[in-house]
Design a protein around this motif. Structure first.
Motif, PDB file in Angstrom:
ATOM      1  N   TRP A 188      -2.098   5.466  12.665  1.00  0.00           N
ATOM      2  CA  TRP A 188      -1.600   4.772  11.573  1.00  0.00           C
ATOM      3  C   TRP A 188      -0.269   5.222  11.264  1.00  0.00           C
ATOM      4  CZ3 TRP A 188      -4.182   1.820   9.312  1.00  0.00           C
ATOM      5  CH2 TRP A 188      -5.967   1.542   8.851  1.00  0.00           C
ATOM      6  N   VAL A 189       0.604   4.106  10.944  1.00  0.00           N
ATOM      7  CA  VAL A 189       2.454   4.239  10.907  1.00  0.00           C
ATOM      8  C   VAL A 189       2.395   3.295   9.791  1.00  0.00           C
ATOM      9  CG1 VAL A 189       4.126   3.393  11.734  1.00  0.00           C
ATOM     10  CG2 VAL A 189       2.247   4.257  13.687  1.00  0.00           C
ATOM     11  N   ASN A 190       3.406   4.237   8.640  1.00  0.00           N
ATOM     12  CA  ASN A 190       4.075   4.262   7.685  1.00  0.00           C
ATOM     13  C   ASN A 190       5.910   4.020   7.961  1.00  0.00           C
ATOM     14  OD1 ASN A 190       2.593   3.395   5.655  1.00  0.00           O
ATOM     15  ND2 ASN A 190       1.947   5.893   5.374  1.00  0.00           N
ATOM     16  N   THR A 191       5.992   2.673   7.420  1.00  0.00           N
ATOM     17  CA  THR A 191       7.760   2.754   7.509  1.00  0.00           C
ATOM     18  C   THR A 191       8.285   2.476   5.903  1.00  0.00           C
ATOM     19  OG1 THR A 191       7.870   0.108   7.612  1.00  0.00           O
ATOM     20  CG2 THR A 191       6.976   1.339   9.211  1.00  0.00           C
ATOM     21  N   SER A 192       9.736   2.691   6.132  1.00  0.00           N
ATOM     22  CA  SER A 192      10.829   2.652   4.671  1.00  0.00           C
ATOM     23  C   SER A 192      11.470   2.323   5.233  1.00  0.00           C
ATOM     24  CB  SER A 192      10.534   3.701   3.877  1.00  0.00           C
ATOM     25  OG  SER A 192      11.126   4.905   4.300  1.00  0.00           O
ATOM     26  N   GLY A 193      12.190   1.374   4.651  1.00  0.00           N
ATOM     27  CA  GLY A 193      13.292   0.111   4.834  1.00  0.00           C
ATOM     28  C   GLY A 193      13.443  -0.965   5.667  1.00  0.00           C
ATOM     29  N   MET A 194      11.987  -1.273   5.759  1.00  0.00           N
ATOM     30  CA  MET A 194      12.417  -2.288   6.103  1.00  0.00           C
ATOM     31  C   MET A 194      11.627  -3.662   4.961  1.00  0.00           C
ATOM     32  SD  MET A 194      11.872  -2.459  10.257  1.00  0.00           S
ATOM     33  CE  MET A 194      11.048  -4.139  10.152  1.00  0.00           C
ATOM     34  N   VAL A 195      11.463  -3.336   3.934  1.00  0.00           N
ATOM     35  CA  VAL A 195      11.114  -3.772   2.934  1.00  0.00           C
ATOM     36  C   VAL A 195      12.445  -3.783   1.460  1.00  0.00           C
ATOM     37  CG1 VAL A 195       9.666  -4.239   0.487  1.00  0.00           C
ATOM     38  CG2 VAL A 195       8.426  -3.904   3.381  1.00  0.00           C
ATOM     39  N   THR A 196      12.274  -4.802   0.623  1.00  0.00           N
ATOM     40  CA  THR A 196      13.549  -4.813  -0.297  1.00  0.00           C
ATOM     41  C   THR A 196      12.777  -5.094  -1.819  1.00  0.00           C
ATOM     42  OG1 THR A 196      15.283  -6.156   1.086  1.00  0.00           O
ATOM     43  CG2 THR A 196      15.345  -6.561  -1.248  1.00  0.00           C
TER      44      THR A 196
END
Length: 1403
Positions: A188-196
């Protein structure tokens, strides 16, 4: 040559990419300069339309150099390769790309910060290095990878990474799929910084509707929202508050909007949106701040009804209490009666609630209108909420229900038609009971006290209805909770059944927006059981209405302030009030602030606009005065784990008791108007604990170049995000990361300590930097043992291991016995250890010291708290376990802190018994200090604290206090005659009160510079209160208990000098029974007794006089020598025109320089008892060397003068003189001093005396003093002979003239020679040699000693006068310089006058 630029054009505003191609090498700056002169461009659309665009902004993104088939491209600073370049041409790092990519559109993109976190759960097996490598290799393929951290978790791993470009979700999912197949595992992978995320950036109004939107350019499978509430994470779904909408546009393929309808305080917090594609979730977060109003207002009245039946026309008092939950909002609160009036309210904090109490006067004037009280709350946005309570009134002719008691509840006399509500429930139940009076009869009690578990379920169901946590799991939990309620023994009542039905009703309403699945049916069916309803009538609770208005204005920093700054908070109020004050939230209570070292209060800031004003200044704020989590840690020790096994430590006193919420109050009668604010400070660690393992670096047996030292740095937990690094010997910065342990942050690293021998100290610096760029560093000194070092062997003392340590180093051990905090230290005075210094303080004393420090700063500095501090100090000092130097030192520190606090807060006499007894207990201790300087410091601090406290504690009616070692008495009459411990005190005064304290067992612990005198065991402290007499005279009658008394001296303790002094005190009479002293000032007095029959007081006074003359003379000489050297530098070119003048002035400058250095060294060593042995040795060497050098240059000067006088026609050559004088003046003194020190060192003889910091005299021709006396004696004798030669030559030259006038001139010349040459030849030192041969008891010895002291301490003055100012050339040159300076000044004045248009022509 290709150059790629991003161009911003006007109109609809587009961002375009401009490619510039050139077949020759063109610098990118050339292209930029061309664009700089270009205002517009003609472009064609895809359809062929021609457009003119205006350039607004351009940025160089990339440049490529193409030479045939060879290509070289680079992104500009702040840009990185696009995903097309990375994944199609394998250019993924911030290096030159050699692939032919110049034709790619969007060659480089602007850097962004994208954080990636994920977890890997293996299907089977355990995590190993092979799987770690697979995961690392897979993630290395990401474009713009900045860093990657992988943490092993046994059956899987967690990872964190960061990239500088928005990645393609498909690429990330491909990596995940590959890992899931190859490992095999679930990833499982989470990202932050891709979404505005778009959200309100200010505080929103209460009950307003807010929209939060998240957008992502790529299409995803699903979207959702979460909220953090009360420390828990809740999924949001459609409900009465939450509305979720899809907002996809052609530009953004993923979009989700969250609308919150009528937000209240429950909806302020952190929100997170997420877009999910298979195993990848892209997130963004934001915080929503809401201007709060109380959602729940509880009103209690006492009595429940207003009984006017027996009251004459007038009113009845009703006590009303309003309770709301704790809130960070600064409310303006007031109450009104029957809709009129506005009476401000203030709160008190109780547990998790704010309580407002007031008394309302209910009119007994009969009326048909209902009597009611409104309480209104107003927030910072001007919004209001009002709660109303109806007051049933019984008039004289009213129909009433009589007072009744039912099931233990008292129902008071109540008018017909009124309903009485009791807001109290039994045990753990929640709700209320009500009862209505119909006619003269009571209706049955309506009991709505339901189970606490049902209260929780009602809250969860209400949240479910609104959309917070509305999931299948939450629905099943609610139904399961309802299933358990009816089976309890107290659930078979109307309240529980009614509450259960309300829960079902809320879930039923929520099901209109949320589809419940069939899994809830079995549990739901079990809930439908309804117990018997015993209530015959159901009524609604009082309604809550909303309205508004506001009072106190508070000004405070609206941003985070710097550490150690001095922020100012100010409150203003339009109306005049009786008083103003400030409070701070402390341990969930508001504690009043008083003036102190941190707190400064000013209520004199009123203006015509604001009649009430108060200002709070916080000086040098630290984290303790800002918003903090409440942490109280008495002691942490013994960390464990792989990263901390080398770090045994103790960290104590991390008490962060301030919450940073400040409240100002204006009081007028019984009404208070308040305002609140929070203060945020950019933190730096107040306490930094350092531990090294091992404690010393042993290079004595080391074959390698360095020794590894493990260093642990521990600070309290902090909300600040520190940048932390360490450096070795001030070079190379190495970043550090922390691990969290209990309430601490621990930084551990290994420092390689060089084994290359050096005289410089080895140290490691650790630096913390906060978000404001402020830094705080701590230095760890590393004792290093080299192969040839003198060292102390490893030693074990009382269970503590003191490792092998180099001479001169101090080892600190921060481990203390149970119940104590602090440290122990031991110094190696090679090769022997000094005694261990134990500063492990009793834990209770340490806490008490912290309490005193906060009192000094101004926190809750009340009389009651001062009494508690002295009470605890008295109890602790009475304990036998406190008889050690650490506890005694801490206790004295507490007294010192409280003494300093008394300068700001006047203590009342109630503290006297505890204070006197605590001080007496301390004097009963042994005070076994490590050294005399420590003992002197402790006793001086104790006495000074005693003096300050006695001066500042206000006496009123107290008759005094008696204890074992202190006796306190007061006198208010004009003629005072007191007796304390048999010391008689007599004083006449016109007004005020005399406060006296007699002290035992202290005088022998104070420093005594009177070496031949012994103090009595008694000390008497006297001070006046409220007295304005200009002349003071006090008489003290001391009993004499010593034997063989020869003389007595009346003295007082000079706190500034830290010594006894007899200034202003005289002995009136003295005999074998008593000594009567008289002094013209007040302080701490005692009596010094001469016990040595060989020493007289007059001799002692003479010695003190000589010391004063010496110090003054040396000070004046130093100033004169500096003036001499300055004058020589100014006139040098004019006075060295001949060789003779050059020789003379060269010698004089060297004589003055070395005498200056010698005098400075002498002054620095006038108090040998306060100097360390190292400094004493250094100063002895300096005096020996500099005085010898001075005499050697005096010899050079005399030789030169005699040579020139004797060999007139054979002048001394410059080279010969400079060689001779350099050898004699520089080399000889060094050889003499060096050889004498080496001789004493290798013969085990002392080179210097620690008591005098001077050379040692053992007996004739033995002792290091002869290395000074013999050379100096030789020089003086030689110079004396040369001076005689000069005089004889002058006499001979004047004989042929043979007349009286010439004889007189000759005598003058001889006198001039003697006066000029005596100082520069050092002849005055002959008095020192005369002293050596005289008997000290003869009068001649005293006269010679006096002459020697005056002549040689003022030698610098004589050199300035005779060696400089008596020379004609020097005076002439100084006159020329002064004339030039004046001429220049006059020229500037004339020039100013000539150019000033306001100056009229005078001619």
């Amino acid at each position: 040559m290709w150059a790629v630029l991003q161009v911003l054009v006007p109109g609809d505003v587009y961002v375009a990419e401009l490619m510039v191609e050139s077949y020759s090498t063109v610098d990118a700056q050339t292209i930029l300069s061309i664009l700089n002169s270009t205002t517009s461009l003609h472009v064609n659309s895809a359809q062929g339309a021609d457009y003119t665009v205006t350039l607004l902004q351009y940025v160089l993104v990339a440049d490529c150099l193409i030479d045939g088939n060879v290509s070289s491209c680079n992104c500009s600073t702040g840009y990185t390769w696009s995903n097309d370049v990375c994944y199609n041409y394998s250019c993924c790092t911030e290096t030159t790309c050699t692939a032919n990519v110049s034709h790619i559109t969007l060659l480089c993109v602007h850097k962004v910060n994208v954080q990636i976190s994920g977890s890997v759960k293996l299907s089977s097996g355990t995590w190993d290095t092979n799987k770690n490598a697979q995961l690392q290799n897979a993630l290395q393929g990401l474009n713009g990878l900045q860093y990657l951290n992988i943490t092993n978790s046994g059956t899987g791993a967690d990872f964190q990474a960061a990239v500088s470009v928005r990645m393609r979700t498909k690429k990330l999912q491909d990596i995940v799929n590959t890992l899931q197949t190859n490992l095999p595992a679930t990833v499982w992978v989470n990202t932050s910084g891709m979404v505005t995320i778009v959200s309100p950036n200010t505080t929103v109004c209460y009950e307003s509707s807010q929209v939060l939107t998240c957008i992502l350019e790529e299409a995803t499978d699903s979207a959702g929202w979460n909220m953090t509430y009360n420390g828990q994470n809740f999924e949001l779904n459609n409900g009465t508050v939450v509305q979720l909408n899809n907002c996809i546009t052609p530009e953004y393929d993923s979009c989700t909007a969250l609308t919150l309808k009528k937000v209240t305080s429950d909806w302020a917090g952190m929100y997170e949106c997420g877009f999910i594609t298979e195993s990848v979730r892209h997130t963004a977060r934001t915080h929503l701040s809401v201007a709060l109003l109380p959602d729940v207002i509880t009103i209690v009245t006492s009595p429940l009804t207003a009984d006017c039946s027996q009251q004459q026309p007038g009113s009845v008092n009703i006590n009303i209490s309003i309770t709301i939950p704790q809130s960070t909002e600064n409310y303006d609160v007031w109450w009104s009666y029957n809709g009129t009036g506005k009476n401000p309210l203030y709160n008190t904090s109780y547990n998790d609630s704010l309580v407002y109490k007031f008394t309302a006067n209910i009119s007994c004037q009969k009326t048909s209108d209902a009597q009611y009280i409104n309480v209104t709350f107003k927030n910072m946005e001007g919004q209001k909420v009002t709660a109303q309570v109806d007051i049933p009134v019984i008039y004289e002719d009213s129909t009433i229900c009589s007072e009744d008691v039912t099931d233990g509840d008292l129902w008071p006399k109540t008018p017909a038609g009124a309903t009485v509500i009791i807001n109290k429930c039994p045990g753990d139940r929640f709700g209320y009971k009500s009862r209505t009076c119909i006619g003269p009869a009571w209706q049955p009690v309506f009991n709505y006290c339901f189970n606490q578990q049902l209260k929780t379920l009602l809250k969860e169901a209400d949240d479910f209805l609104k959309g917070r946590g509305a999931s299948q799991k939450t629905a099943m939990n609610i139904f399961q909770g309802l299933t358990n309620i009816p089976n309890s023994e107290h659930s078979d009542n109307f309240a529980d059944v009614s509450a259960s039905i309300n829960v079902l009703t809320l879930i039923q309403s929520a099901s209109n927006d949320f589809d419940l699945q069939e899994e809830v049916l079995p549990i739901f069916a079990a809930d439908i059981y309804i117990g018997p309803m015993t209530a015959s009538n159901v009524t609604m609770s009082p309604s809550v209405n909303y309205t508004n208005k506001g009072m106190v204005t508070m000004l405070s920093p609206n941003t985070t302030v710097c550490y150690d700054s001095s922020p100012v908070l100010k409150c203003t109020f339009e109306e005049a009030t009786d008083s103003a004050g400030w409070y701070i939230s402390h341990n969930d209570q508001l504690v009043e602030l008083y003036p102190g070292t941190v707190v400064q209060l000013d209520n004199n800031c009123t203006t015509p606009e604001y009649n009430s004003c108060t200002t709070l200044t916080l000086k040098n704020v630290t984290g303790a005065w800002a918003v903090q989590t409440h942490i109280t840690v008495d002691k942490i020790s013994g960390l464990s784990g792989s990263n901390t096994r080398h770090c045994p430590f103790q960290l104590w006193d991390m008490i962060l008791f301030f919450s940073g919420i400040y409240e100002c109050r204006f009081t007028n009668g019984s009404v208070r108007d308040t305002a609140r604010t929070q203060l945020s400070v950019a933190l730096l660690p107040d306490v930094i604990s350092t531990v090294t393992s091992p404690l010393t670096a042993d290079c004595s047996q080391q074959q390698t170049d360095s020794v590894n030292m493990i260093i642990c740095i521990t600070i309290p937990q902090s909300t600040e995000s520190y940048e932390v690094w360490w450096s070795y010997n001030g070079t190379v910065e190495n970043p550090l990361n922390n691990i969290s342990y209990n309430d601490s942050l621990v930084y551990t690293f290994t420092a390689p300590i060089s084994c290359q021998k050096t005289s410089d100290a080895q140290y490691v610096d650790v630096t913390f930097e906060n978000t404001k760029g402020q830094e705080r560093s701590t230095t760890v000194d590393i004792p290093v043992i080299y192969a040839d070092s003198i060292f102390c062997d490893e030693n074990v003392t009382d269970g503590d291991i003191w490792p092998k340590t180099p001479a001169g180093a101090t080892v600190i051990n921060r481990t203390c016995p149970e119940g104590r905090v602090g440290y122990k230290s031991c110094t190696c005075d090679g090769p022997a250890w000094q005694p261990v210094f134990d500063y492990c303080v009793n834990q209770q004393l340490n806490t008490l010291l912290n309490s005193a420090e906060s009192f000094l700063q101004g926190l809750g500095a009340t009389q009651e708290r001062a009494m508690n501090i002295f009470q605890e100090l008295m109890n602790n000092s009475a304990s036998a376990s406190s008889d050690n130097i650490a506890d005694i030192t801490a206790s004295i520190n507490i007294l010192t802190v409280m003494a300093n606090a008394s300068n700001n807060i006047a203590f009342q006499e109630e503290v006297l018994p505890n204070f006197i007894n605590a001080a007496s207990n301390l004097l009963s201790k042994t005070w076994n200090a490590v050294n005399t300087s420590t003992l002197y410091s402790m006793s001086s601090d104790f006495l000074q604290a005693l003096e300050v406290l006695m001066k500042n504690i206000k006496f009123n009616t107290s008759q005094g206090v008696n204890s074992t070692n202190l006796q306190l008495k007061f006198c208010s009459s004009s003629e005072c005659n007191l007796s304390l411990f048999d010391v008689g005190v007599n004083m006449n005064k016109t007004n005020g009160a005399l406060k006296t304290v007699a002290v035992k067992n202290l005088t022998d612990r104070l420093r005594n510079i009177y070496s031949n005198m012994t103090p009595t065991s008694l000390l008497l402290l006297a001070t006046l209160q409220d007295n304005n007499d200009r002349l003071i005279k006090i008489r003290l009658d001391f009993p004499n208990n010593q034997l063989n008394i020869t003389e007595a001296l009346c003295v007082f303790w000079n706190t500034t000098a830290g010594n006894w002094s007899d200034e202003g005190c005289t002995v009136i009479t003295s005999d074998e029974n008593h000594t009567l002293c008289e002094c013209n000032h007040l302080t701490s007095f005692s009596l010094l007794i001469f016990n040595d029959e060989k020493t007289s007081y007059e001799k002692f006074k003479f010695t003190l006089t000589l010391d004063i003359i010496t110090n003054v003379g040396l000070g004046v000489s130093i100033c004169c020598l500096l003036i001499f050297l300055i004058i020589e530098s100014l006139v040098w070119s004019a006075v060295v025109e001949t060789n003779l003048s050059h020789f003379r002035h060269t010698a004089m400058v060297n004589i003055a320089t070395f005498l200056l250095l010698a005098d400075v060294s002498f002054l620095a060593s006038t108090s040998p008892d306060v100097l360390s042995e190292t400094w004493c040795l250094v100063l002895t060497v300096c005096k020996h060397l500099f005085y010898l050098a001075m005499f050697c240059w005096m010899l050079c000067l005399s030789v030169m003068l005699v040579h020139q006088l004797t060999f007139v026609f054979s002048p001394l050559r410059k080279r010969v003189f400079m060689f001779f004088s350099s050898f004699v003046g520089y080399v000889c003194p060094v050889l003499i001093v060096g050889s004498s020190y080496v001789y004493t060192y290798y013969t085990n003889r002392p080179y210097y005396d620690k008591k005098t910091c001077w050379l040692v005299f053992e007996r004739l021709m033995e002792g290091s003093i002869h290395a000074f006396l013999l050379p100096v004696g030789t020089v003086i004798l030689t110079n004396l002979i040369f001076m005689v030669i000069v005089i004889v030559t002058l006499v001979k030259s004047s004989i042929p003239d043979n007349n009286k006038a010439d004889d007189k001139g000759t005598a003058k010349s001889i006198l001039k020679v003697v006066v000029i040459l005596t100082p520069v030849f050092g002849v005055t030192w002959i008095f020192g040699f005369i002293q050596l041969v005289l008997d000290q008891d003869t009068p001649m010895y005293t006269a010679v000693e006096f002459c020697f002291t005056i002549l040689n301490s003022f030698e610098g003055v004589f050199i300035l006068l005779t060696g400089c100012l008596t020379e004609q050339k020097v005076r002439d040159k100084l006159r020329i310089l002064m004339a030039k300076s004046k001429e220049k000044s006059d020229t500037m004045k004339n020039l100013t006058s000539a150019t000033d248009p306001n100056v009229k022509d005078q001619y």
